[in-house]
Design an enzyme around this catalytic site. Structure first.
Site, PDB file in Angstrom:
ATOM      1  N   LEU A 166     -22.477   1.934  -2.791  1.00 15.90           N
ATOM      2  CA  LEU A 166     -23.647   1.726  -1.940  1.00 15.90           C
ATOM      3  C   LEU A 166     -23.936   2.894  -1.006  1.00 15.90           C
ATOM      4  O   LEU A 166     -24.957   2.903  -0.319  1.00 15.90           O
ATOM      5  CB  LEU A 166     -23.469   0.436  -1.129  1.00 15.90           C
ATOM      6  CG  LEU A 166     -23.582  -0.854  -1.950  1.00 15.90           C
ATOM      7  CD1 LEU A 166     -23.104  -2.053  -1.143  1.00 15.90           C
ATOM      8  CD2 LEU A 166     -25.013  -1.058  -2.423  1.00 15.90           C
ATOM      9  N   TYR A 186       0.836  -1.193   0.000  1.00 14.32           N
ATOM     10  CA  TYR A 186       0.000   0.000   0.000  1.00 14.32           C
ATOM     11  C   TYR A 186       0.875   1.249   0.000  1.00 14.32           C
ATOM     12  O   TYR A 186       1.657   1.478   0.917  1.00 14.32           O
ATOM     13  CB  TYR A 186      -0.921   0.033   1.224  1.00 14.32           C
ATOM     14  CG  TYR A 186      -2.035  -0.994   1.226  1.00 14.32           C
ATOM     15  CD1 TYR A 186      -2.296  -1.782   0.109  1.00 14.32           C
ATOM     16  CD2 TYR A 186      -2.840  -1.173   2.338  1.00 14.32           C
ATOM     17  CE1 TYR A 186      -3.308  -2.720   0.111  1.00 14.32           C
ATOM     18  CE2 TYR A 186      -3.864  -2.103   2.347  1.00 14.32           C
ATOM     19  CZ  TYR A 186      -4.092  -2.884   1.235  1.00 14.32           C
ATOM     20  OH  TYR A 186      -5.106  -3.807   1.242  1.00 14.32           O
ATOM     21  N   SER A 197     -14.248  -3.793   1.239  1.00 11.22           N
ATOM     22  CA  SER A 197     -15.159  -3.060   0.358  1.00 11.22           C
ATOM     23  C   SER A 197     -16.615  -3.388   0.639  1.00 11.22           C
ATOM     24  O   SER A 197     -17.386  -3.669  -0.284  1.00 11.22           O
ATOM     25  CB  SER A 197     -14.826  -3.331  -1.114  1.00 11.22           C
ATOM     26  OG  SER A 197     -15.349  -2.310  -1.931  1.00 11.22           O
ATOM     27  N   PRO A 198     -17.041  -3.344   1.916  1.00  9.12           N
ATOM     28  CA  PRO A 198     -18.434  -3.648   2.246  1.00  9.12           C
ATOM     29  C   PRO A 198     -19.422  -2.619   1.712  1.00  9.12           C
ATOM     30  O   PRO A 198     -20.628  -2.892   1.666  1.00  9.12           O
ATOM     31  CB  PRO A 198     -18.432  -3.663   3.779  1.00  9.12           C
ATOM     32  CG  PRO A 198     -17.330  -2.717   4.148  1.00  9.12           C
ATOM     33  CD  PRO A 198     -16.263  -2.958   3.112  1.00  9.12           C
ATOM     34  N   GLY A 205     -17.765   2.097  -2.541  1.00  6.49           N
ATOM     35  CA  GLY A 205     -18.346   3.428  -2.354  1.00  6.49           C
ATOM     36  C   GLY A 205     -19.678   3.627  -3.040  1.00  6.49           C
ATOM     37  O   GLY A 205     -20.390   4.589  -2.751  1.00  6.49           O
TER      38      GLY A 205
END
Length: 319
Positions: free
Chosen positions: A215, A53, A208-209, A213
Site C-alpha cells: 500500500l 523473531y 501489517s497495516p 508494504g
C-alpha cells in the site's frame, strides 16, 4: 504521538507500534538503535517483538537498547510466546512451555517484567484452562502486566476471553488485546474478530497495516531491487498482495493521496489507525528512513468522504 487505551483496560499505548521482526536479520543493531530513538522521541511507546523473531535476536537487541539507548520506563514491551519451530510440534501453549518461554524472554530482554504478553498462536492440543492458568501465574508473579492473543480466530479469542471472565469471585488475567493482520488489502478482521474484540472490551493491535508494504505504492511499476518482494526469504510473504485486486486498491489509495497532498503510506496507515476498536497499528520498518516517513503521518486524518470511498474500493474478500 496519540496514546490510546487498550480496550477497557488500564493499559495505554501509542497508536502506532514499532514492530521488530526484522531486527537482527534485515535490520542491524545500529539501525535498530536509531529506530528506537526516533520512535521514542516522537512519543511512541509500544514496541512489539516475539520469542521467535530472529531466533530470539529481536528480544536480545531490544533488551540491550532499552538498557543503553532509552529508558525502560519509556517503552511498553509486548512480546509473544507459543510458536515452537524447533520442537516436535509447531505450537505449544502448555503451562510448562509458556512459563519457561516467559523466563527465557525476560532474560533476553534484560527486564523483570513484560508489559503485554501475548499467546502467539492457538494450541489445539492443550486445554484452555491450562494455558490460561499460566497467564494467571505470570501476572500474579509480577512478571507480566497484561495479556493478549495473537493469531487467533474470533471464536478462539472469544473462548479464551470468556473463560477468564467466567469464574465468579475469582480474579483472572483478562485478555485485553488481540493481534490480527488488518489493512485495506485484508479486511477479514471485520467479519468476526473485530466485533468480538469490541464486544469483550478489548483492543485490536493491527499488524501489517500497510498491506505488507504494497500500500506504499512501491510496487506500482514493478518490484524494486531493495524491496521485501525482491528478497528470497520475504518474496512469498508479499506475493499474495501483488494481484489485480490489490492493484486497484493501491490506485484508489494513490488517488486519495494525491487529492490530500500526502503519501499513499499516510492514507493507508491512517485508514487502519482510526477504525473502531483498533488500539494500535504495528509497523515494521526495515530502515530509520522508512520509520521517519511513518512518524510523519501522525497528523494525517482522512475526511469521511475519502474513508467511505476507500471502504467501497477495498470491499470484498482478500485473496
Amino acid at each position: 504521538m496519540e496514546q490510546r487505551q487498550v480496550g477497557g483496560s488500564g493499559l495505554w499505548v501509542s497508536r502506532t507500534a514499532l514492530g521488530t521482526m526484522t531486527w537482527g536479520k534485515d535490520t542491524p543493531e545500529e539501525e535498530a538503535a536509531d529506530q528506537l530513538t526516533a520512535f521514542v522521541d516522537a512519543g511512541g511507546t509500544l514496541v512489539d517483538t516475539a520469542d521467535i523473531y530472529g531466533g530470539g535476536q529481536s528480544e536480545r537487541i531490544l533488551g540491550r537498547l532499552v538498557s543503553g539507548v532509552v529508558r525502560r520506563d519509556d517503552v511498553i514491551i509486548a512480546t509473544k510466546s507459543g510458536h515452537t519451530p524447533e520442537g516436535f510440534r509447531p505450537c505449544d501453549l502448555s503451562r510448562r512451555h509458556l512459563l519457561a518461554a516467559l523466563e527465557a524472554s525476560l532474560r533476553r530482554l534484560g527486564t523483570d517484567h513484560v508489559d503485554l504478553w501475548q499467546l502467539h498462536v492457538r494450541d489445539p492440543d492443550t486445554p484452555v484452562e491450562e494455558t490460561l492458568s499460566a497467564l494467571d501465574t505470570a501476572l500474579t508473579s509480577g512478571k507480566v502486566r497484561y495479556a493478549g492473543t495473537g493469531d487467533f480466530t474470533a471464536w478462539q479469542f472469544t473462548k479464551y476471553a470468556a473463560w477468564q471472565r467466567a469464574a465468579s469471585g475469582l480474579y483472572r488475567t483478562p485478555i485485553v488485546s488481540a493481534g490480527c493482520e488488518y489493512s485495506l488489502l485484508n479486511r477479514g478482521a471485520e467479519r468476526d474478530l473485530l466485533p468480538a474484540v469490541i464486544d469483550h472490551g478489548a483492543g485490536l493491535i493491527a499488524w501489517s497495516p500497510l498491506g505488507r508494504g504494497v500500500l506504499t505504492a512501491q510496487y506500482r511499476n514493478g518490484v524494486p531491487s531493495d524491496s521485501r518482494a525482491a528478497r528470497s526469504h520475504m518474496a512469498s510473504y508479499v506475493e499474495p498482495y501483488l494481484g489485480e485486486r490489490s492493484r486497484r486498491i493501491v490506485e484508489s489509495v494513490c488517488t486519495a493521496a494525491e487529492g490530500l497532498g500526502v503519501s499513499p503510506l499516510a492514507v493507508a496507515l491512517s485508514w487502519v489507525r482510526d477504525r473502531e476498536g483498533v488500539a494500535a497499528a504495528t509497523v515494521g520498518p526495515r530502515t530509520t528512513a522508512q520509520l521517519e516517513e511513518i512518524l510523519a503521518t501522525e497528523g494525517v486524518e482522512l475526511p469521511r468522504e475519502i474513508r467511505e470511498a476507500l471502504d467501497d474500493a477495498s470491499s470484498g474478500p482478500p485473496r
